[in-house]
Design a protein around this motif. Structure first.
Motif, PDB file in Angstrom:
ATOM      1  N   HIS A  60       0.898  -1.233  -0.045  1.00 25.38           N
ATOM      2  CA  HIS A  60      -0.121  -0.180  -0.085  1.00 25.38           C
ATOM      3  C   HIS A  60       0.912   1.162  -0.085  1.00 25.38           C
ATOM      4  O   HIS A  60       1.977   1.253   0.057  1.00 25.38           O
ATOM      5  CB  HIS A  60      -0.868   0.199   1.265  1.00 25.38           C
ATOM      6  CG  HIS A  60      -1.738  -1.199   1.166  1.00 25.38           C
ATOM      7  ND1 HIS A  60      -2.845  -1.357   0.413  1.00 25.38           N
ATOM      8  CD2 HIS A  60      -1.573  -2.416   2.017  1.00 25.38           C
ATOM      9  CE1 HIS A  60      -3.500  -2.885   0.616  1.00 25.38           C
ATOM     10  NE2 HIS A  60      -2.581  -3.192   1.668  1.00 25.38           N
ATOM     11  N   SER A  61       0.101   2.168   0.010  1.00 24.57           N
ATOM     12  CA  SER A  61       1.101   3.445  -0.133  1.00 24.57           C
ATOM     13  C   SER A  61       1.980   3.806   1.046  1.00 24.57           C
ATOM     14  O   SER A  61       2.873   4.741   0.905  1.00 24.57           O
ATOM     15  CB  SER A  61       0.169   4.863  -0.151  1.00 24.57           C
ATOM     16  OG  SER A  61      -0.865   5.032   0.796  1.00 24.57           O
ATOM     17  N   ASP A  62       1.657   3.070   2.275  1.00 22.27           N
ATOM     18  CA  ASP A  62       2.826   3.257   3.384  1.00 22.27           C
ATOM     19  C   ASP A  62       3.792   2.306   3.410  1.00 22.27           C
ATOM     20  O   ASP A  62       4.615   2.119   4.163  1.00 22.27           O
ATOM     21  CB  ASP A  62       1.915   3.218   4.777  1.00 22.27           C
ATOM     22  CG  ASP A  62       1.224   2.137   4.953  1.00 22.27           C
ATOM     23  OD1 ASP A  62       1.097   1.200   3.777  1.00 22.27           O
ATOM     24  OD2 ASP A  62       0.716   1.635   5.985  1.00 22.27           O
ATOM     25  N   SER A  63       4.024   1.319   2.459  1.00 23.58           N
ATOM     26  CA  SER A  63       4.988   0.380   2.504  1.00 23.58           C
ATOM     27  C   SER A  63       6.149   0.921   1.999  1.00 23.58           C
ATOM     28  O   SER A  63       6.395   1.952   1.248  1.00 23.58           O
ATOM     29  CB  SER A  63       4.408  -0.891   1.606  1.00 23.58           C
ATOM     30  OG  SER A  63       4.897  -0.761   0.310  1.00 23.58           O
ATOM     31  N   SER A  64       7.105   0.301   2.131  1.00 21.97           N
ATOM     32  CA  SER A  64       8.487   0.719   1.851  1.00 21.97           C
ATOM     33  C   SER A  64       8.852   0.550   0.221  1.00 21.97           C
ATOM     34  O   SER A  64       9.413   1.199  -0.503  1.00 21.97           O
ATOM     35  CB  SER A  64       9.773  -0.359   2.423  1.00 21.97           C
ATOM     36  OG  SER A  64       9.495  -1.678   2.017  1.00 21.97           O
TER      37      SER A  64
ATOM     38  N   ASP B  30      -0.386   6.496  -4.429  1.00 22.41           N
ATOM     39  CA  ASP B  30      -1.667   7.005  -4.668  1.00 22.41           C
ATOM     40  C   ASP B  30      -2.632   6.318  -3.640  1.00 22.41           C
ATOM     41  O   ASP B  30      -2.724   5.107  -3.680  1.00 22.41           O
ATOM     42  CB  ASP B  30      -2.139   7.116  -6.021  1.00 22.41           C
ATOM     43  CG  ASP B  30      -3.408   7.701  -6.191  1.00 22.41           C
ATOM     44  OD1 ASP B  30      -4.199   7.870  -5.457  1.00 22.41           O
ATOM     45  OD2 ASP B  30      -3.711   8.132  -7.539  1.00 22.41           O
ATOM     46  N   PRO B  31      -3.332   6.854  -2.806  1.00 23.96           N
ATOM     47  CA  PRO B  31      -4.269   6.256  -1.606  1.00 23.96           C
ATOM     48  C   PRO B  31      -5.398   5.672  -2.424  1.00 23.96           C
ATOM     49  O   PRO B  31      -6.077   4.867  -1.875  1.00 23.96           O
ATOM     50  CB  PRO B  31      -4.742   7.502  -0.804  1.00 23.96           C
ATOM     51  CG  PRO B  31      -4.574   8.620  -1.625  1.00 23.96           C
ATOM     52  CD  PRO B  31      -3.297   8.284  -2.454  1.00 23.96           C
ATOM     53  N   TYR B  32      -5.786   5.943  -3.589  1.00 27.92           N
ATOM     54  CA  TYR B  32      -6.671   5.463  -4.568  1.00 27.92           C
ATOM     55  C   TYR B  32      -6.478   4.200  -5.108  1.00 27.92           C
ATOM     56  O   TYR B  32      -7.321   3.377  -5.645  1.00 27.92           O
ATOM     57  CB  TYR B  32      -7.303   6.506  -5.386  1.00 27.92           C
ATOM     58  CG  TYR B  32      -8.022   7.654  -4.887  1.00 27.92           C
ATOM     59  CD1 TYR B  32      -9.198   7.380  -4.080  1.00 27.92           C
ATOM     60  CD2 TYR B  32      -7.259   8.788  -4.930  1.00 27.92           C
ATOM     61  CE1 TYR B  32      -9.796   8.714  -3.770  1.00 27.92           C
ATOM     62  CE2 TYR B  32      -7.923   9.731  -4.313  1.00 27.92           C
ATOM     63  CZ  TYR B  32      -9.155   9.798  -3.660  1.00 27.92           C
ATOM     64  OH  TYR B  32      -9.804  11.060  -3.062  1.00 27.92           O
ATOM     65  N   PHE B  33      -5.335   3.630  -4.932  1.00 23.99           N
ATOM     66  CA  PHE B  33      -4.881   2.258  -5.697  1.00 23.99           C
ATOM     67  C   PHE B  33      -4.333   1.509  -4.372  1.00 23.99           C
ATOM     68  O   PHE B  33      -3.720   1.816  -3.702  1.00 23.99           O
ATOM     69  CB  PHE B  33      -3.722   2.749  -6.806  1.00 23.99           C
ATOM     70  CG  PHE B  33      -3.997   3.130  -8.048  1.00 23.99           C
ATOM     71  CD1 PHE B  33      -4.629   2.190  -8.938  1.00 23.99           C
ATOM     72  CD2 PHE B  33      -4.160   4.394  -8.226  1.00 23.99           C
ATOM     73  CE1 PHE B  33      -4.920   2.632 -10.144  1.00 23.99           C
ATOM     74  CE2 PHE B  33      -4.499   4.998  -9.378  1.00 23.99           C
ATOM     75  CZ  PHE B  33      -5.092   4.060 -10.323  1.00 23.99           C
ATOM     76  N   GLN B  34      -4.757   0.201  -4.673  1.00 22.82           N
ATOM     77  CA  GLN B  34      -3.950  -0.891  -3.907  1.00 22.82           C
ATOM     78  C   GLN B  34      -3.097  -1.794  -5.083  1.00 22.82           C
ATOM     79  O   GLN B  34      -3.489  -1.768  -6.339  1.00 22.82           O
ATOM     80  CB  GLN B  34      -5.065  -1.770  -3.463  1.00 22.82           C
ATOM     81  CG  GLN B  34      -5.866  -1.182  -2.337  1.00 22.82           C
ATOM     82  CD  GLN B  34      -6.804  -2.348  -1.654  1.00 22.82           C
ATOM     83  OE1 GLN B  34      -6.335  -3.436  -1.504  1.00 22.82           O
ATOM     84  NE2 GLN B  34      -7.948  -1.830  -1.279  1.00 22.82           N
TER      85      GLN B  34
ATOM     86  N   GLN C   5      -9.490   2.026  -6.443  1.00 15.13           N
ATOM     87  CA  GLN C   5     -10.715   2.148  -5.308  1.00 15.13           C
ATOM     88  C   GLN C   5     -11.172   3.617  -5.295  1.00 15.13           C
ATOM     89  O   GLN C   5     -10.449   4.333  -4.778  1.00 15.13           O
ATOM     90  CB  GLN C   5     -10.518   1.304  -4.082  1.00 15.13           C
ATOM     91  CG  GLN C   5      -9.222   2.050  -3.471  1.00 15.13           C
ATOM     92  CD  GLN C   5      -9.055   1.367  -1.901  1.00 15.13           C
ATOM     93  OE1 GLN C   5      -9.071   0.228  -1.797  1.00 15.13           O
ATOM     94  NE2 GLN C   5      -8.395   2.243  -1.113  1.00 15.13           N
ATOM     95  N   PRO C   6     -12.206   3.912  -6.011  1.00 19.82           N
ATOM     96  CA  PRO C   6     -12.487   5.141  -6.115  1.00 19.82           C
ATOM     97  C   PRO C   6     -13.191   5.668  -4.738  1.00 19.82           C
ATOM     98  O   PRO C   6     -12.806   7.166  -4.449  1.00 19.82           O
ATOM     99  CB  PRO C   6     -13.949   5.558  -7.035  1.00 19.82           C
ATOM    100  CG  PRO C   6     -14.146   3.986  -7.420  1.00 19.82           C
ATOM    101  CD  PRO C   6     -13.181   2.881  -6.813  1.00 19.82           C
ATOM    102  N   ASP C   7     -13.477   4.904  -3.687  1.00 17.47           N
ATOM    103  CA  ASP C   7     -13.635   5.267  -2.445  1.00 17.47           C
ATOM    104  C   ASP C   7     -13.596   4.255  -1.411  1.00 17.47           C
ATOM    105  O   ASP C   7     -13.374   3.126  -1.984  1.00 17.47           O
ATOM    106  CB  ASP C   7     -14.950   5.914  -2.441  1.00 17.47           C
ATOM    107  CG  ASP C   7     -16.153   4.928  -2.797  1.00 17.47           C
ATOM    108  OD1 ASP C   7     -16.084   3.811  -2.324  1.00 17.47           O
ATOM    109  OD2 ASP C   7     -17.106   5.677  -3.503  1.00 17.47           O
TER     110      ASP C   7
END
Length: 182
Positions: A51-55, A64-68, A159-161
């Motif tokens: 995810h966006s917080d991973s290394s 981008d927080p809208y993507f996994q 993921q749009p939301d």
């Protein structure tokens, strides 16, 4: 005085050339590339979510927080890679990278048959073998012939939301990156 200016200019040009060479060699020489980071999180053929917080996020552009996203290291000497998913999400993209992180091939749901992920990664020799005895389950697949044997597949889901979080997680979690002998 002229010799001093000449020496300074040559020194600056030499330093610039050395810096450019070092920048180009960094991806090749770095021990902390995407391949080694994925190796720490799992073995070959393991779909590793991040995810966006991973290394890996800073290196792979998945901030981008809208993507996994999920990534899988593979070795084609063990067999072909058939990545398929019959679930639908608003948008997905898949990219194949070589071990150094150079993009070999990319596709998304707009270019895939019926918008479904069905991707086969193989070498040209494996493609010849597969053409001799085609498999029914790969009828709709997009075939990616690569000159490489080791690489990484990255699949991203939009993921749009927050309501799409579970569906996209299930989409990525349902991917199997195992090598299949021909």
């Amino acid at each position: 005085m002229f010799r001093l200016v000449h020496a300074v200019i040559l020194g600056l040009i030499g330093a610039g050339v050395v810096h450019i060479v070092v920048l180009f060699l960094m991806p090749e020489m770095s021990p902390r590339d995407a391949w080694s980071r994925l190796a720490e999180d799992g073995g070959l053929y393991a779909m590793t979510p991040y995810h966006s917080d991973s290394s890996l996020a800073g290196q792979s552009g998945v901030a981008d927080p809208y993507f996994q996203a999920a990534a899988c290291r593979f070795d084609l000497t063990d067999g072909i890679i058939h990545l398929a998913q019959d679930r639908a999400v608003p948008f997905w993209s898949a990219s194949v990278y070589d071990r150094q992180g150079h993009n070999i091939y990319s596709l998304n749901d707009r270019t895939a048959q019926n918008g479904l992920l069905d991707l086969v990664v193989l070498t040209p020799g494996q493609m010849v073998d597969l053409r001799k005895s085609p498999l029914q389950e790969m009828e709709q697949a997009i075939f990616v012939e690569t000159p490489i044997t080791e690489g990484i597949i990255v699949v991203r889901g939009f993921q749009p939301d927050e309501s799409w979080n579970r569906q996209v997680s299930e989409f990525l979690g349902g991917l199997d990156c195992a090598a299949e002998p021909i």
